[in-house]
Motif scaffolding. Structure first.
Motif, PDB file in Angstrom:
ATOM      1  N   ILE A 189       1.240  11.101  -2.011  1.00 20.64           N
ATOM      2  CA  ILE A 189       0.600   9.878  -1.508  1.00 20.64           C
ATOM      3  C   ILE A 189      -0.275   9.230  -2.571  1.00 20.64           C
ATOM      4  CG2 ILE A 189      -1.034   8.954   0.185  1.00 20.64           C
ATOM      5  CD1 ILE A 189      -0.150  11.243   2.090  1.00 20.64           C
ATOM      6  N   ARG A 201     -11.739   1.454  -2.178  1.00 21.54           N
ATOM      7  CA  ARG A 201     -11.544   2.528  -1.181  1.00 21.54           C
ATOM      8  C   ARG A 201     -11.122   3.824  -1.839  1.00 21.54           C
ATOM      9  NH1 ARG A 201      -7.023   1.801   2.900  1.00 21.54           N
ATOM     10  NH2 ARG A 201      -5.935   1.279   0.998  1.00 21.54           N
ATOM     11  N   ASN A 204     -14.455  11.610  -1.893  1.00 17.39           N
ATOM     12  CA  ASN A 204     -13.801  10.297  -1.908  1.00 17.39           C
ATOM     13  C   ASN A 204     -14.637   9.335  -1.083  1.00 17.39           C
ATOM     14  OD1 ASN A 204     -11.511  12.406  -2.236  1.00 17.39           O
ATOM     15  ND2 ASN A 204     -10.706  10.517  -3.072  1.00 17.39           N
ATOM     16  N   PRO A 252       7.815  -6.147  -5.203  1.00 13.75           N
ATOM     17  CA  PRO A 252       6.662  -6.629  -4.442  1.00 13.75           C
ATOM     18  C   PRO A 252       5.482  -6.834  -5.370  1.00 13.75           C
ATOM     19  CG  PRO A 252       6.905  -4.274  -4.170  1.00 13.75           C
ATOM     20  CD  PRO A 252       8.019  -4.708  -5.050  1.00 13.75           C
ATOM     21  N   ILE A 297     -12.269   5.901 -10.957  1.00 14.34           N
ATOM     22  CA  ILE A 297     -11.427   4.697 -10.952  1.00 14.34           C
ATOM     23  C   ILE A 297     -11.563   3.977  -9.624  1.00 14.34           C
ATOM     24  CG2 ILE A 297      -9.056   3.849 -10.971  1.00 14.34           C
ATOM     25  CD1 ILE A 297      -8.356   6.301 -12.720  1.00 14.34           C
TER      26      ILE A 297
HETATM   27  C1  LIG Z   1      -7.480  11.534  -1.548  1.00 14.87           C
HETATM   28  C2  LIG Z   1      -7.199  10.221  -2.210  1.00 14.87           C
HETATM   29  C3  LIG Z   1      -7.749   9.974  -3.454  1.00 14.87           C
HETATM   30  C4  LIG Z   1      -7.581   8.717  -4.057  1.00 14.87           C
HETATM   31  N1  LIG Z   1      -8.247   8.424  -5.222  1.00 14.87           N
HETATM   32  C5  LIG Z   1      -8.212   7.153  -5.697  1.00 14.87           C
HETATM   33  C6  LIG Z   1      -9.019   6.766  -6.835  1.00 14.87           C
HETATM   34  O1  LIG Z   1      -9.731   7.573  -7.437  1.00 14.87           O
HETATM   35  N2  LIG Z   1      -9.007   5.469  -7.224  1.00 14.87           N
HETATM   36  C7  LIG Z   1      -8.224   4.548  -6.610  1.00 14.87           C
HETATM   37  O2  LIG Z   1      -8.265   3.385  -7.021  1.00 14.87           O
HETATM   38  N3  LIG Z   1      -7.431   4.879  -5.570  1.00 14.87           N
HETATM   39  C8  LIG Z   1      -7.426   6.151  -5.094  1.00 14.87           C
HETATM   40  N4  LIG Z   1      -6.628   6.499  -4.009  1.00 14.87           N
HETATM   41  C9  LIG Z   1      -5.746   5.507  -3.442  1.00 14.87           C
HETATM   42  C10 LIG Z   1      -4.284   5.883  -3.598  1.00 14.87           C
HETATM   43  O3  LIG Z   1      -3.840   5.685  -4.903  1.00 14.87           O
HETATM   44  C11 LIG Z   1      -3.519   5.072  -2.549  1.00 14.87           C
HETATM   45  O4  LIG Z   1      -3.898   5.577  -1.283  1.00 14.87           O
HETATM   46  C12 LIG Z   1      -2.039   5.181  -2.735  1.00 14.87           C
HETATM   47  O5  LIG Z   1      -1.653   4.557  -3.940  1.00 14.87           O
HETATM   48  C13 LIG Z   1      -1.293   4.551  -1.547  1.00 14.87           C
HETATM   49  O6  LIG Z   1      -1.818   3.286  -1.265  1.00 14.87           O
HETATM   50  P1  LIG Z   1      -2.259   2.914   0.231  1.00 14.87           P
HETATM   51  O7  LIG Z   1      -3.136   4.014   0.731  1.00 14.87           O
HETATM   52  O8  LIG Z   1      -2.817   1.549   0.203  1.00 14.87           O
HETATM   53  O9  LIG Z   1      -0.934   2.982   1.050  1.00 14.87           O
HETATM   54  P2  LIG Z   1       0.043   1.746   1.386  1.00 14.87           P
HETATM   55  O10 LIG Z   1       0.277   0.974   0.137  1.00 14.87           O
HETATM   56  O11 LIG Z   1      -0.477   1.044   2.581  1.00 14.87           O
HETATM   57  O12 LIG Z   1       1.368   2.522   1.763  1.00 14.87           O
HETATM   58  C14 LIG Z   1       1.735   2.876   3.090  1.00 14.87           C
HETATM   59  C15 LIG Z   1       3.211   3.276   3.072  1.00 14.87           C
HETATM   60  O13 LIG Z   1       4.007   2.152   2.706  1.00 14.87           O
HETATM   61  C16 LIG Z   1       4.773   2.448   1.564  1.00 14.87           C
HETATM   62  N5  LIG Z   1       4.822   1.252   0.709  1.00 14.87           N
HETATM   63  C17 LIG Z   1       3.806   0.432   0.387  1.00 14.87           C
HETATM   64  N6  LIG Z   1       4.233  -0.556  -0.410  1.00 14.87           N
HETATM   65  C18 LIG Z   1       5.552  -0.343  -0.580  1.00 14.87           C
HETATM   66  C19 LIG Z   1       6.555  -1.028  -1.329  1.00 14.87           C
HETATM   67  N7  LIG Z   1       6.271  -2.099  -2.043  1.00 14.87           N
HETATM   68  N8  LIG Z   1       7.818  -0.524  -1.291  1.00 14.87           N
HETATM   69  C20 LIG Z   1       8.102   0.587  -0.584  1.00 14.87           C
HETATM   70  N9  LIG Z   1       7.182   1.267   0.137  1.00 14.87           N
HETATM   71  C21 LIG Z   1       5.941   0.812   0.130  1.00 14.87           C
HETATM   72  C22 LIG Z   1       4.023   3.574   0.859  1.00 14.87           C
HETATM   73  O14 LIG Z   1       4.872   4.318   0.025  1.00 14.87           O
HETATM   74  C23 LIG Z   1       3.522   4.369   2.044  1.00 14.87           C
HETATM   75  O15 LIG Z   1       4.534   5.200   2.533  1.00 14.87           O
HETATM   76  C24 LIG Z   1      -6.780   7.744  -3.418  1.00 14.87           C
HETATM   77  C25 LIG Z   1      -6.184   8.039  -2.194  1.00 14.87           C
HETATM   78  C26 LIG Z   1      -6.380   9.249  -1.581  1.00 14.87           C
HETATM   79  C27 LIG Z   1      -5.761   9.483  -0.245  1.00 14.87           C
END
Ligand SMILES: Cc1cc2nc3c(=O)[nH]c(=O)nc-3n(C[C@H](O)[C@H](O)[C@H](O)COP(=O)(O)OP(=O)(O)OC[C@H]3O[C@@H](n4cnc5c(N)ncnc54)[C@H](O)[C@@H]3O)c2cc1C
Length: 420
Positions: free
Chosen positions: A397, A193, A249, A168, A130
């Motif tokens: 996460i 990413r 990843n 949001p 994905i």
């Molecule tokens: C090991 C790993 C595997 C993954 N695999 C995939 C994959 O296969 N495909 C894919 O598409 N993605 C993948 N991801 C992405 C993953 O789904 C995201 O990292 C996750 O959803 C968090 O998004 P972000 O990293 O952008 O964090 P951010 O959105 O930047 O969040 C940072 C902090 O802010 C908080 N936050 C953000 N927005 C809000 C809001 N609106 N209200 C309250 N709090 C908020 C979050 O809860 C968090 O504490 C992977 C991530 C990891 C680390």
């Protein structure tokens, strides 16, 4: 009557997965986890064996060559894999969620193309990944997932949610991956990413904006199937992670990637179906981690003699062990309930979100208390808790942070009267 027992077929599925996990995966997981270079810890031999057992075909109907089993069966398999290794299990939670999405949300042509390819792959290396997350958007887990699902079941006007001040929304405005139509093809440019499976999958689902100006979300975003050998698809940074090291990843880079129009599909359907399945299967990974933490801690507590007794006889340790067992069993019940609901095709419900949030918090807590039961040895790399602690930490996460998922859960509570 409610029946919580597994039937003979489910028990057979569980045994197959448990045998593989115990005999093939668990003995090598710690060693693969310790490999420094993240490009080296993917073990194709293990994945091929797992695929030969059908772990990548669980939810694919028999007419396409799959096993035609249920989400509950998939959760049973994923839990067993996660007991042995959470990263390996994560590969299968993502892959099976995509297959569920293809089965329930795609055209017959897309099903024939991709499900059949998965089941007939002579290499037994067919995995589906994905590509949603970008720097500006963690696509599938914004509150629009909830809204999309509700609208599928006809219960809610999507715009009610997208206009709500507290939500949001319009994360897709921050999406920079863009698909431009060129005749009967689409040309995609952008970067995703963190993609689980990294460069190892054979098929990527890529979410992209199709109209940068459109205010209508339906018109603005679509999802495309992109096979790995498509010209212009390359991989960037391979992530060096704290845990889950048996899966890869990576950044997925798309430069003038051309895909036919027939490989485009409805992003709303995509989010609604896959969002549900992802959460349920992620919960199954968390159940496996929680269980392993408990199993390791209860075994250790009955061998370690301190303070005039085995530590298992100290009440403070007993409390931790009991709480770990309660968390594990509660997690499994909630996950199986959510899986059962997913199998009923009853439409999106916050239960899937709840299962992911509860089980991920529970497995993190089990890893903390499991390490505590081990005392100083819990902190050492040659004892199992250190890896479990690292693997557990990811669970709140990925697949939508628990903050976002809790938000999804609270929204319908605020907009409707009801009971828990
Ligand atoms: C090991 C790993 C595997 C993954 N695999 C995939 C994959 O296969 N495909 C894919 O598409 N993605 C993948 N991801 C992405 C993953 O789904 C995201 O990292 C996750 O959803 C968090 O998004 P972000 O990293 O952008 O964090 P951010 O959105 O930047 O969040 C940072 C902090 O802010 C908080 N936050 C953000 N927005 C809000 C809001 N609106 N209200 C309250 N709090 C908020 C979050 O809860 C968090 O504490 C992977 C991530 C990891 C680390």
């Amino acid at each position: 009557m409610v029946d919580f027992s597994l039937d003979d077929a489910q028990l057979a599925v569980q045994k197959t997965a448990r045998d593989f996990a115990e005999k093939e995966l668990k003995p090598v997981a710690a060693e693969l986890d310790r490999i420094q270079d993240p490009k080296e810890s993917w073990d194709w031999e293990l994945y091929e064996k797992a695929n030969r057992l059908g772990f990548n075909k669980i939810l694919i109907p028999e007419e396409y060559g799959g096993l035609g089993l249920t989400m509950l069966d998939a959760c049973i398999v994923v839990e067993e894999l996660a007991v042995a290794d959470a990263g390996f299990a994560t590969t299968y939670f993502v892959h099976n969620a995509v297959t569920r999405h293809v089965v329930d949300g795609c055209t017959e042509e897309q099903k024939k193309e991709f499900l059949t390819a998965c089941c007939n792959d002579p290499e037994e290396r067919y995995l589906m990944a994905i590509g949603d997350t970008e720097h500006g958007v963690a696509g599938d887990k914004s509150p629009r997932t909830y809204a999309a699902g509700k609208q599928l079941s006809g219960a809610l006007d999507f715009n009610d949610f997208t206009n709500a001040e507290t939500v949001p929304v319009n994360n897709q405005k921050e999406m920079t991956t863009f698909a431009r139509q060129d005749g009967d093809h689409w040309v995609i440019n952008g970067m995703k990413r963190f993609t689980t499976m990294g460069s190892r999958a054979k098929l990527y689902t890529i979410t992209a904006k199709t109209d940068p100006e459109a205010s209508d979300m339906d018109a603005a975003v679509a999802t495309f199937f992109v096979p790995v050998n498509t010209p212009g698809l390359t991989f960037g940074h391979i992530e060096d992670k704290l845990g889950h090291r048996l899966t890869e990843n990576a950044e997925v880079i798309l430069e003038d990637v051309r895909v036919p129009d027939k490989w485009k599909h409805d992003w709303r359907m995509n989010l609604a179906i896959r969002g549900m399945s992802l959460n349920v299967l992620t919960a199954a990974v968390a159940v496996g981690i929680a269980r392993r933490c408990y199993e390791e801690a209860i075994a250790y507590a009955q061998t370690r003699y301190k303070g005039g007794a085995l530590i298992a006889h100290h009440q403070a340790v007993q409390k931790m062990l009991v709480d770990m067992a309660i968390r594990t069993k509660t997690s499994r019940l909630l996950t199986w309930f959510a899986a059962w609901q997913d199998d009923q095709a009853a439409g999106f419900d916050v239960l899937q979100n709840m299962a992911k949030v509860y089980t991920s918090d529970a497995c993190i807590q089990n890893s903390l208390e499991g390490m505590q039961v081990f005392g100083g040895y819990g902190y050492m790399k040659d004892f199992p808790m250190e890896k479990l602690y690292r693997d557990a930490r990811l669970m709140s996460i990925y697949d939508g942070s628990n903050e976002i998922l809790r938000h999804n859960v609270i929204m319908p509570m605020l907009t409707a009267t009801g009971t828990a």
